[in-house]
Design a protein around this motif. Structure first.
Motif, PDB file in Angstrom:
ATOM      1  N   LYS A   1      14.080 -13.610   2.514  1.00  0.00           N
ATOM      2  CA  LYS A   1      13.298 -13.107   1.393  1.00  0.00           C
ATOM      3  C   LYS A   1      11.820 -13.152   1.782  1.00  0.00           C
ATOM      4  CE  LYS A   1      12.359 -14.018  -3.454  1.00  0.00           C
ATOM      5  NZ  LYS A   1      11.019 -14.496  -3.632  1.00  0.00           N
ATOM      6  N   TYR A   2      11.128 -12.066   1.547  1.00  0.00           N
ATOM      7  CA  TYR A   2       9.681 -12.059   1.736  1.00  0.00           C
ATOM      8  C   TYR A   2       9.045 -12.812   0.572  1.00  0.00           C
ATOM      9  CZ  TYR A   2      10.016  -8.487   5.365  1.00  0.00           C
ATOM     10  OH  TYR A   2      10.293  -7.808   6.517  1.00  0.00           O
ATOM     11  N   ASN A   3       7.971 -13.507   0.849  1.00  0.00           N
ATOM     12  CA  ASN A   3       7.281 -14.252  -0.208  1.00  0.00           C
ATOM     13  C   ASN A   3       6.335 -13.375  -1.014  1.00  0.00           C
ATOM     14  OD1 ASN A   3       8.410 -16.852   0.268  1.00  0.00           O
ATOM     15  ND2 ASN A   3       7.196 -16.948   2.141  1.00  0.00           N
ATOM     16  N   ASN A   4       5.867 -12.289  -0.401  1.00  0.00           N
ATOM     17  CA  ASN A   4       4.948 -11.406  -1.119  1.00  0.00           C
ATOM     18  C   ASN A   4       4.904 -10.048  -0.425  1.00  0.00           C
ATOM     19  OD1 ASN A   4       2.926 -11.532   1.048  1.00  0.00           O
ATOM     20  ND2 ASN A   4       2.569 -13.623   0.333  1.00  0.00           N
ATOM     21  N   HIS A   5       4.218  -9.106  -1.062  1.00  0.00           N
ATOM     22  CA  HIS A   5       4.131  -7.742  -0.530  1.00  0.00           C
ATOM     23  C   HIS A   5       3.352  -7.681   0.784  1.00  0.00           C
ATOM     24  CE1 HIS A   5       5.985  -5.425  -3.739  1.00  0.00           C
ATOM     25  NE2 HIS A   5       5.421  -6.266  -4.580  1.00  0.00           N
ATOM     26  N   LEU A   6       2.430  -8.610   0.991  1.00  0.00           N
ATOM     27  CA  LEU A   6       1.643  -8.584   2.223  1.00  0.00           C
ATOM     28  C   LEU A   6       2.521  -8.885   3.440  1.00  0.00           C
ATOM     29  CD1 LEU A   6      -1.115  -8.087   3.432  1.00  0.00           C
ATOM     30  CD2 LEU A   6      -1.620 -10.519   3.128  1.00  0.00           C
ATOM     31  N   GLU A   7       3.476  -9.781   3.304  1.00  0.00           N
ATOM     32  CA  GLU A   7       4.392 -10.052   4.413  1.00  0.00           C
ATOM     33  C   GLU A   7       5.188  -8.798   4.784  1.00  0.00           C
ATOM     34  OE1 GLU A   7       6.940 -13.355   3.545  1.00  0.00           O
ATOM     35  OE2 GLU A   7       5.297 -14.796   3.568  1.00  0.00           O
TER      36      GLU A   7
ATOM     37  N   LEU B   1       4.461   3.330   8.323  1.00  0.00           N
ATOM     38  CA  LEU B   1       3.019   3.124   8.200  1.00  0.00           C
ATOM     39  C   LEU B   1       2.569   3.381   6.765  1.00  0.00           C
ATOM     40  CD1 LEU B   1       0.672   2.356  10.025  1.00  0.00           C
ATOM     41  CD2 LEU B   1       0.363   4.774  10.553  1.00  0.00           C
ATOM     42  N   TYR B   2       3.078   4.432   6.173  1.00  0.00           N
ATOM     43  CA  TYR B   2       2.774   4.743   4.772  1.00  0.00           C
ATOM     44  C   TYR B   2       3.178   3.566   3.875  1.00  0.00           C
ATOM     45  CZ  TYR B   2       3.308   6.766   0.133  1.00  0.00           C
ATOM     46  OH  TYR B   2       3.239   6.987  -1.224  1.00  0.00           O
ATOM     47  N   TYR B   3       4.395   3.078   4.044  1.00  0.00           N
ATOM     48  CA  TYR B   3       4.866   2.005   3.175  1.00  0.00           C
ATOM     49  C   TYR B   3       4.199   0.668   3.470  1.00  0.00           C
ATOM     50  CZ  TYR B   3       7.960   4.999   0.673  1.00  0.00           C
ATOM     51  OH  TYR B   3       8.430   5.991  -0.141  1.00  0.00           O
ATOM     52  N   ALA B   4       3.663   0.495   4.666  1.00  0.00           N
ATOM     53  CA  ALA B   4       2.856  -0.695   4.940  1.00  0.00           C
ATOM     54  C   ALA B   4       1.639  -0.711   4.015  1.00  0.00           C
ATOM     55  CB  ALA B   4       2.412  -0.725   6.406  1.00  0.00           C
ATOM     56  N   PHE B   5       0.993   0.442   3.874  1.00  0.00           N
ATOM     57  CA  PHE B   5      -0.160   0.516   2.967  1.00  0.00           C
ATOM     58  C   PHE B   5       0.261   0.388   1.515  1.00  0.00           C
ATOM     59  CE2 PHE B   5      -2.261   2.211   6.697  1.00  0.00           C
ATOM     60  CZ  PHE B   5      -3.426   1.460   6.659  1.00  0.00           C
ATOM     61  N   TYR B   6       1.375   0.972   1.168  1.00  0.00           N
ATOM     62  CA  TYR B   6       1.885   0.861  -0.197  1.00  0.00           C
ATOM     63  C   TYR B   6       2.031  -0.621  -0.573  1.00  0.00           C
ATOM     64  CZ  TYR B   6       5.133   1.321  -4.128  1.00  0.00           C
ATOM     65  OH  TYR B   6       5.737   1.236  -5.351  1.00  0.00           O
ATOM     66  N   HIS B   7       2.674  -1.404   0.281  1.00  0.00           N
ATOM     67  CA  HIS B   7       2.881  -2.821  -0.021  1.00  0.00           C
ATOM     68  C   HIS B   7       1.597  -3.628   0.065  1.00  0.00           C
ATOM     69  CE1 HIS B   7       7.166  -3.042  -0.736  1.00  0.00           C
ATOM     70  NE2 HIS B   7       7.311  -2.114   0.196  1.00  0.00           N
ATOM     71  N   LYS B   8       0.697  -3.263   0.965  1.00  0.00           N
ATOM     72  CA  LYS B   8      -0.594  -3.963   1.058  1.00  0.00           C
ATOM     73  C   LYS B   8      -1.392  -3.779  -0.228  1.00  0.00           C
ATOM     74  CE  LYS B   8      -4.922  -4.130   3.712  1.00  0.00           C
ATOM     75  NZ  LYS B   8      -5.495  -5.065   2.808  1.00  0.00           N
ATOM     76  N   ILE B   9      -1.444  -2.555  -0.712  1.00  0.00           N
ATOM     77  CA  ILE B   9      -2.205  -2.282  -1.938  1.00  0.00           C
ATOM     78  C   ILE B   9      -1.534  -2.960  -3.135  1.00  0.00           C
ATOM     79  CG2 ILE B   9      -3.064  -0.485  -3.477  1.00  0.00           C
ATOM     80  CD1 ILE B   9      -3.198   1.371  -0.975  1.00  0.00           C
ATOM     81  N   LEU B  10      -0.215  -2.940  -3.183  1.00  0.00           N
ATOM     82  CA  LEU B  10       0.488  -3.659  -4.254  1.00  0.00           C
ATOM     83  C   LEU B  10       0.121  -5.144  -4.236  1.00  0.00           C
ATOM     84  CD1 LEU B  10       4.148  -2.294  -4.284  1.00  0.00           C
ATOM     85  CD2 LEU B  10       2.414  -1.996  -6.036  1.00  0.00           C
ATOM     86  N   HIS B  11       0.124  -5.732  -3.052  1.00  0.00           N
ATOM     87  CA  HIS B  11      -0.178  -7.159  -2.922  1.00  0.00           C
ATOM     88  C   HIS B  11      -1.572  -7.489  -3.446  1.00  0.00           C
ATOM     89  CE1 HIS B  11      -0.304 -11.199  -1.300  1.00  0.00           C
ATOM     90  NE2 HIS B  11      -1.470 -10.909  -0.761  1.00  0.00           N
ATOM     91  N   GLU B  12      -2.525  -6.652  -3.125  1.00  0.00           N
ATOM     92  CA  GLU B  12      -3.910  -6.950  -3.477  1.00  0.00           C
ATOM     93  C   GLU B  12      -4.258  -6.574  -4.916  1.00  0.00           C
ATOM     94  OE1 GLU B  12      -6.171  -5.050  -0.370  1.00  0.00           O
ATOM     95  OE2 GLU B  12      -5.695  -6.658   1.027  1.00  0.00           O
ATOM     96  N   ASN B  13      -3.326  -5.941  -5.609  1.00  0.00           N
ATOM     97  CA  ASN B  13      -3.616  -5.468  -6.969  1.00  0.00           C
ATOM     98  C   ASN B  13      -2.474  -5.745  -7.942  1.00  0.00           C
ATOM     99  OD1 ASN B  13      -6.235  -3.700  -6.608  1.00  0.00           O
ATOM    100  ND2 ASN B  13      -4.913  -3.300  -4.852  1.00  0.00           N
TER     101      ASN B  13
END
Length: 129
Positions: free
Chosen positions: A12-18, A46-58
């Motif tokens: 299990k990932y702990n958060n969207h950034l992982e 690559l697209y979904y990496a940004f999707y999850h990064k932005i979700l994590h930060e917001n």
């Protein structure tokens, strides 16, 4: 991380950034290869990496958004400088091509430049307006 299939059942990932970091690394590996399917997979990841990064930060700000609007909101209303915002919108268009189109990509893509730009954007904190 090395997984056997059965290992993934309990992971299990702990958060969207992982997730974002793993997707970004996988995208880099795909894009290093010189074949059509790896290029398509790399663009999508690559697209979904940004999707999850932005979700994590917001996360707090995005709780009220409907999932249908989420992709548009993340890539159009992200508060990034215009150059970076346009790069992510181009990545979004490329992801749609990679997932849905059968013909070749209409333009030649410099993978090194694409990854360099994406790496710079990935290191920036992306806050939704």
């Amino acid at each position: 991380m090395n997984f056997k299939h059965e290992d993934t059942l309990d992971y299990k990932y702990n958060n969207h950034l992982e997730i974002a970091k793993d997707l970004f690394q996988f995208a880099e590996k795909c894009l290093e290869k010189n074949d059509n399917i790896s290029f398509r997979m790399g663009i999508g990841r690559l697209y979904y990496a940004f999707y999850h990064k932005i979700l994590h930060e917001n996360e707090e700000k995005l709780k009220s958004k409907e999932s249908k609007q989420m992709h548009w909101h993340l890539f159009n209303n992200n508060g990034l400088p215009e150059h970076y915002r346009k790069s992510l919108l181009l990545l979004q268009k490329m992801r749609k091509w990679a997932d849905y189109q059968t013909e070749s990509h209409e333009k030649e893509v410099n993978i090194r430049n694409l990854l360099a730009i994406c790496q710079r954007i990935f290191e920036i904190s992306i806050k939704i307006k």
